[in-house]
Design a protein around this motif. Sequence first.
Motif, short mmCIF file in Angstrom:
data_model
loop_
_atom_site.label_atom_id
_atom_site.label_comp_id
_atom_site.label_asym_id
_atom_site.label_seq_id
_atom_site.Cartn_x
_atom_site.Cartn_y
_atom_site.Cartn_z
N ALA A 121 -8.14 -2.82 -0.39
CA ALA A 121 -6.93 -2.58 0.42
C ALA A 121 -6.85 -1.13 0.87
O ALA A 121 -6.40 -0.86 2.00
CB ALA A 121 -5.69 -2.95 -0.38
N LYS A 122 -7.29 -0.22 0.01
CA LYS A 122 -7.25 1.21 0.38
C LYS A 122 -8.15 1.50 1.57
O LYS A 122 -7.92 2.45 2.32
CB LYS A 122 -7.62 2.08 -0.82
CG LYS A 122 -6.54 2.08 -1.88
CD LYS A 122 -6.95 2.89 -3.10
CE LYS A 122 -5.88 2.79 -4.18
NZ LYS A 122 -6.28 3.49 -5.41
N TYR A 154 0.84 -1.21 0.00
CA TYR A 154 0.00 0.00 0.00
C TYR A 154 0.87 1.26 0.00
O TYR A 154 0.65 2.18 -0.78
CB TYR A 154 -0.90 -0.04 1.24
CG TYR A 154 -1.73 1.18 1.50
CD1 TYR A 154 -3.03 1.28 1.00
CD2 TYR A 154 -1.25 2.22 2.29
CE1 TYR A 154 -3.81 2.39 1.27
CE2 TYR A 154 -2.03 3.33 2.56
CZ TYR A 154 -3.30 3.41 2.05
OH TYR A 154 -4.08 4.52 2.31
N VAL A 196 -6.12 -1.04 4.79
CA VAL A 196 -4.79 -0.74 5.31
C VAL A 196 -4.80 0.37 6.37
O VAL A 196 -4.14 0.21 7.41
CB VAL A 196 -3.77 -0.47 4.19
CG1 VAL A 196 -2.45 0.06 4.75
CG2 VAL A 196 -3.53 -1.75 3.40
N VAL A 244 -2.43 -1.93 -5.07
CA VAL A 244 -3.51 -2.28 -4.14
C VAL A 244 -4.86 -1.96 -4.77
O VAL A 244 -4.98 -1.08 -5.61
CB VAL A 244 -3.37 -1.54 -2.78
CG1 VAL A 244 -2.14 -2.01 -2.04
CG2 VAL A 244 -3.35 -0.03 -2.96
N ASP A 292 2.59 1.66 -3.35
CA ASP A 292 1.63 1.29 -4.40
C ASP A 292 2.18 1.56 -5.80
O ASP A 292 2.41 2.70 -6.19
CB ASP A 292 0.32 2.03 -4.19
CG ASP A 292 -0.81 1.51 -5.08
OD1 ASP A 292 -0.72 0.35 -5.52
OD2 ASP A 292 -1.78 2.26 -5.30
#
Length: 158
Positions: free
Chosen positions: A104-105, A49, A108, A100, A52
């Motif tokens: 995931a955003k 992340y 994380v 990501v 990225d």
Amino acid sequence: MFAALINMQIVEPISRKLIRLGKLYLNVLARHTEHLDLKRYHFILSLIYYHDGQLTQNALAQILDKDKSAMVSIINLLSAKGFVYRDSNPHDKREHLLRVTEKAKIAVPQIVETFEHINSDITKGITAREMKIFESVLQKMQLNIKPLQPNPNQKIAK
């Protein structure tokens, strides 16, 4: 010889202490992040992340000191869970950059917040100076153990 064994003291390996702490930490982390459908590799996902689109699997493996085949398995799992995907490197078609997903955003920042809370909780009563010493000792131990590792090209004498 038997008498020598009777007088021998049991020595707990440092690794056992670190593994025990690591397992406890990961159990707490998994419990606090179970809603994210991610049981492990939280830190690896956080690294992807943070970088990225800037890291290849090989670069990530080097950062984490993991072998390439293990890294492929981890990325495959994170990909199957919908957290990361591989994107062709426009500068080198043989490489794939790790990116990501939207999932995931969202996940994380929650993972990082959980790291912060757990780290804060488990270091209560430990001063910043003590933490610096702890981290310094860990780094020195890591440097000291590297030369003790077997060379994969060297045959072991029996």
